[in-house]
Write a protein that holds these residues in place. Structure first.
Motif, PDB file in Angstrom:
ATOM      1  N   VAL A  87      17.957  57.333  12.296  1.00  9.72           N
ATOM      2  CA  VAL A  87      16.712  56.787  11.887  1.00  9.72           C
ATOM      3  C   VAL A  87      16.574  55.183  11.668  1.00  9.72           C
ATOM      4  O   VAL A  87      17.159  54.985  10.775  1.00  9.72           O
ATOM      5  CB  VAL A  87      15.999  57.728  11.021  1.00  9.72           C
ATOM      6  CG1 VAL A  87      14.620  57.373  11.136  1.00  9.72           C
ATOM      7  CG2 VAL A  87      16.032  59.138  11.340  1.00  9.72           C
TER       8      VAL A  87
ATOM      9  N   GLY B 154      14.272  51.687   5.596  1.00  6.81           N
ATOM     10  CA  GLY B 154      13.568  50.898   4.458  1.00  6.81           C
ATOM     11  C   GLY B 154      12.227  51.331   3.919  1.00  6.81           C
ATOM     12  O   GLY B 154      11.408  50.698   3.626  1.00  6.81           O
TER      13      GLY B 154
ATOM     14  N   VAL C  29      26.309  53.891   0.560  1.00  6.29           N
ATOM     15  CA  VAL C  29      26.453  52.969   1.468  1.00  6.29           C
ATOM     16  C   VAL C  29      26.745  51.589   0.988  1.00  6.29           C
ATOM     17  O   VAL C  29      27.633  50.766   1.297  1.00  6.29           O
ATOM     18  CB  VAL C  29      25.431  53.007   2.662  1.00  6.29           C
ATOM     19  CG1 VAL C  29      25.568  51.871   3.650  1.00  6.29           C
ATOM     20  CG2 VAL C  29      25.233  54.359   3.119  1.00  6.29           C
TER      21      VAL C  29
ATOM     22  N   THR D  16      27.878  47.165   7.552  1.00  2.48           N
ATOM     23  CA  THR D  16      27.060  48.357   7.110  1.00  2.48           C
ATOM     24  C   THR D  16      27.410  49.767   7.997  1.00  2.48           C
ATOM     25  O   THR D  16      27.581  50.793   7.762  1.00  2.48           O
ATOM     26  CB  THR D  16      25.474  48.278   7.130  1.00  2.48           C
ATOM     27  OG1 THR D  16      25.522  46.960   6.274  1.00  2.48           O
ATOM     28  CG2 THR D  16      24.975  49.339   6.636  1.00  2.48           C
TER      29      THR D  16
ATOM     30  N   VAL E  70      21.167  54.877   4.049  1.00  2.13           N
ATOM     31  CA  VAL E  70      21.438  53.457   4.235  1.00  2.13           C
ATOM     32  C   VAL E  70      20.250  52.491   3.331  1.00  2.13           C
ATOM     33  O   VAL E  70      20.710  51.682   2.774  1.00  2.13           O
ATOM     34  CB  VAL E  70      21.701  52.959   5.621  1.00  2.13           C
ATOM     35  CG1 VAL E  70      22.028  51.426   5.565  1.00  2.13           C
ATOM     36  CG2 VAL E  70      22.663  53.792   6.410  1.00  2.13           C
ATOM     37  N   GLY E  71      19.177  53.234   3.193  1.00  2.00           N
ATOM     38  CA  GLY E  71      18.056  52.417   2.504  1.00  2.00           C
ATOM     39  C   GLY E  71      18.270  51.962   1.291  1.00  2.00           C
ATOM     40  O   GLY E  71      18.986  52.632   0.563  1.00  2.00           O
TER      41      GLY E  71
HETATM   42  P1  NAD Z   1      14.772  46.652   9.824  1.00  2.00           P
HETATM   43  O1  NAD Z   1      13.497  46.283   9.217  1.00  2.00           O
HETATM   44  O2  NAD Z   1      15.533  45.500  10.532  1.00  2.00           O
HETATM   45  O3  NAD Z   1      14.781  48.036  10.757  1.00  2.00           O
HETATM   46  C1  NAD Z   1      14.054  49.061  10.336  1.00  2.00           C
HETATM   47  C2  NAD Z   1      14.251  50.105  11.499  1.00  2.00           C
HETATM   48  O4  NAD Z   1      13.523  51.236  11.116  1.00  2.00           O
HETATM   49  C3  NAD Z   1      13.613  49.582  12.888  1.00  2.00           C
HETATM   50  O5  NAD Z   1      14.475  49.924  13.957  1.00  2.00           O
HETATM   51  C4  NAD Z   1      12.203  50.324  12.723  1.00  2.00           C
HETATM   52  O6  NAD Z   1      11.803  50.866  14.333  1.00  2.00           O
HETATM   53  C5  NAD Z   1      12.614  51.682  11.955  1.00  2.00           C
HETATM   54  N1  NAD Z   1      11.216  52.280  11.410  1.00  2.00           N
HETATM   55  C6  NAD Z   1      10.539  51.764  10.713  1.00  2.00           C
HETATM   56  N2  NAD Z   1       9.655  52.685  10.323  1.00  2.00           N
HETATM   57  C7  NAD Z   1      10.077  54.030  10.757  1.00  2.00           C
HETATM   58  C8  NAD Z   1       9.692  55.259  10.789  1.00  2.00           C
HETATM   59  N3  NAD Z   1       8.369  55.583  10.150  1.00  2.00           N
HETATM   60  N4  NAD Z   1      10.172  56.196  11.604  1.00  2.00           N
HETATM   61  C9  NAD Z   1      11.186  55.924  12.198  1.00  2.00           C
HETATM   62  N5  NAD Z   1      11.839  54.721  12.251  1.00  2.00           N
HETATM   63  C10 NAD Z   1      11.206  53.580  11.634  1.00  2.00           C
HETATM   64  O7  NAD Z   1      15.798  47.166   8.761  1.00  2.00           O
HETATM   65  P2  NAD Z   1      17.266  46.905   8.293  1.00  2.00           P
HETATM   66  O8  NAD Z   1      17.572  45.524   8.312  1.00  2.00           O
HETATM   67  O9  NAD Z   1      18.067  47.956   9.193  1.00  2.00           O
HETATM   68  O10 NAD Z   1      17.756  47.822   6.925  1.00  2.00           O
HETATM   69  C11 NAD Z   1      17.153  49.182   6.806  1.00  2.00           C
HETATM   70  C12 NAD Z   1      17.021  49.417   5.348  1.00  2.00           C
HETATM   71  O11 NAD Z   1      18.578  49.779   5.100  1.00  2.00           O
HETATM   72  C13 NAD Z   1      16.577  48.881   4.251  1.00  2.00           C
HETATM   73  O12 NAD Z   1      16.275  49.422   3.116  1.00  2.00           O
HETATM   74  C14 NAD Z   1      17.887  47.784   3.990  1.00  2.00           C
HETATM   75  O13 NAD Z   1      17.397  47.131   2.594  1.00  2.00           O
HETATM   76  C15 NAD Z   1      18.879  48.746   4.060  1.00  2.00           C
HETATM   77  N6  NAD Z   1      20.298  48.261   4.368  1.00  2.00           N
HETATM   78  C16 NAD Z   1      21.181  48.546   3.302  1.00  2.00           C
HETATM   79  C17 NAD Z   1      22.596  47.754   3.471  1.00  2.00           C
HETATM   80  C18 NAD Z   1      23.656  48.647   2.814  1.00  2.00           C
HETATM   81  O14 NAD Z   1      24.773  47.888   2.711  1.00  2.00           O
HETATM   82  N7  NAD Z   1      23.567  49.625   2.278  1.00  2.00           N
HETATM   83  C19 NAD Z   1      22.792  47.268   4.598  1.00  2.00           C
HETATM   84  C20 NAD Z   1      21.728  46.904   5.329  1.00  2.00           C
HETATM   85  C21 NAD Z   1      20.377  47.245   5.241  1.00  2.00           C
END
Ligand code: NAD
Length: 288
Positions: free
Chosen positions: A164, A210, A266, A141, A229-230
């Motif tokens: 973020v 997310g 992404v 990613t 990315v979300g």
């Molecule tokens: P995660 O839950 O492991 O991490 C989330 C991060 O966001 C944490 O660091 C947390 O502290 C931060 N966060 C939460 N709320 C916040 C806020 N209000 N303000 C600022 N920061 C905040 O999540 P992840 O596994 O990194 O995934 C994040 C998103 O990306 C998800 O929607 C997931 O589905 C998506 N994702 C997409 C791909 C892709 O290939 N497109 C790959 C991986 C993850």
């Protein structure tokens, strides 16, 4: 101004064409690129995902084996299976599907995957190489985000990059890769105070949290590159559901210079990066 939409599907398809040409070249020398994916405790959703992955691999000439292991496998047995794959000369890439059952320590098992066969770039040694600026195989990613930023033609040197979300698979490696290109990364997370004061400074804003719609117009500096990315499934008023990102697309489009859509940004690039990493691993393993 209206942002240029960064088409992750089209860019990913171009990368896949290059990969197909490279795998064909290797095949003509009698060298096969072969990814083995391991699923522990298969679920229908995991199987569907793995089957799609298999199709994506075969479409570019990569052999794909799916190894399904029972959900009551012990950690030691799983470790032994991974070690077998490490030694198997016909296997050039290995990945372990997440999630794994609760009694398995995912990070420990990822540590077992041979560094050169680690197509997801999740072995701590591969993260370490990113830290030292000698990337061998970057997490998919994070690599996808960097490729999408490159597609805009921007020179990252000296730019303010605000990320973020600080997870191991997304935010942290993205920050490291951007740092490696001379940008000044700021990594925001749930504990960050006054998020908007950071995001508004960003020449490049990457959002990986997310939370649907977390980032609105007020968070974005005029002319910023915004990478979303979300991936969030949200219910609509008519009862159907749809996939949206963390960025309010319609609100941000008039402000940003470039913006990734969800879906179509992404996500497809991450698939392309897995294939690219698989080719890279094979080139290392096969000694090219
Ligand atoms: P995660 O839950 O492991 O991490 C989330 C991060 O966001 C944490 O660091 C947390 O502290 C931060 N966060 C939460 N709320 C916040 C806020 N209000 N303000 C600022 N920061 C905040 O999540 P992840 O596994 O990194 O995934 C994040 C998103 O990306 C998800 O929607 C997931 O589905 C998506 N994702 C997409 C791909 C892709 O290939 N497109 C790959 C991986 C993850």
């Amino acid at each position: 101004m209206s942002a240029t939409i960064i088409d992750g599907t089209a860019i990913g398809n171009r990368i896949k064409q290059e990969i197909a040409a490279q795998t064909a070249r290797l095949a003509s020398e009698g060298k096969r690129v072969h990814l083995t994916a391991v699923i522990v405790g298969s679920t229908p959703a995991a199987e569907v995902y793995a089957n799609r992955q298999g199709e994506a691999c075969r479409a570019v000439g990569i052999d794909y084996t799916l190894q399904t292991l029972p959900d009551d496998i012990s950690q030691r047995q799983l470790r032994d299976e991974i070690r077998k794959l490490n030694k198997d000369k016909s296997v050039t890439g290995i990945m372990l599907h997440a999630p794994v059952p609760p009694h398995i320590d995912l990070a420990r098992m990822q540590f077992e995957i041979d560094v050169t066969k680690d197509v997801e770039g999740v072995n701590p040694a591969n993260i370490g190489y990113v830290v030292y600026g000698h990337t061998l195989i970057a997490p998919c990613t994070a690599g996808a985000v960097v490729e999408l930023i490159h597609s805009t033609g921007i020179d990252l040197y000296g730019k303010e990059a605000v990320i973020v979300g600080a997870s191991e698979i997304a935010g942290k490696p993205i920050a490291l890769l951007l740092l490696g290109e001379g940008a000044t990364p700021t990594l925001c997370h749930i504990g960050t105070r006054d998020l908007i004061s950071h995001t508004r400074r960003a020449d490049i804003l990457v959002v990986a949290v997310g939370k649907p719609g977390l980032i609105g117009a007020a968070h974005v500096r005029a002319g910023a590159i915004v990478i979303d990315v979300g991936i969030n499934r949200v219910k609509q008023p008519d009862g159907t559901s749809k996939t949206v990102g963390d960025v309010q697309f319609d609100a941000v489009q008039p402000i940003a210079s470039h913006l990734t859509p969800v879906p179509g940004g992404v996500g497809p690039m991450t698939v392309a990066m897995l294939l690219k990493n698989t080719l890279r691993a094979a080139e290392i393993v096969l000694g090219k």
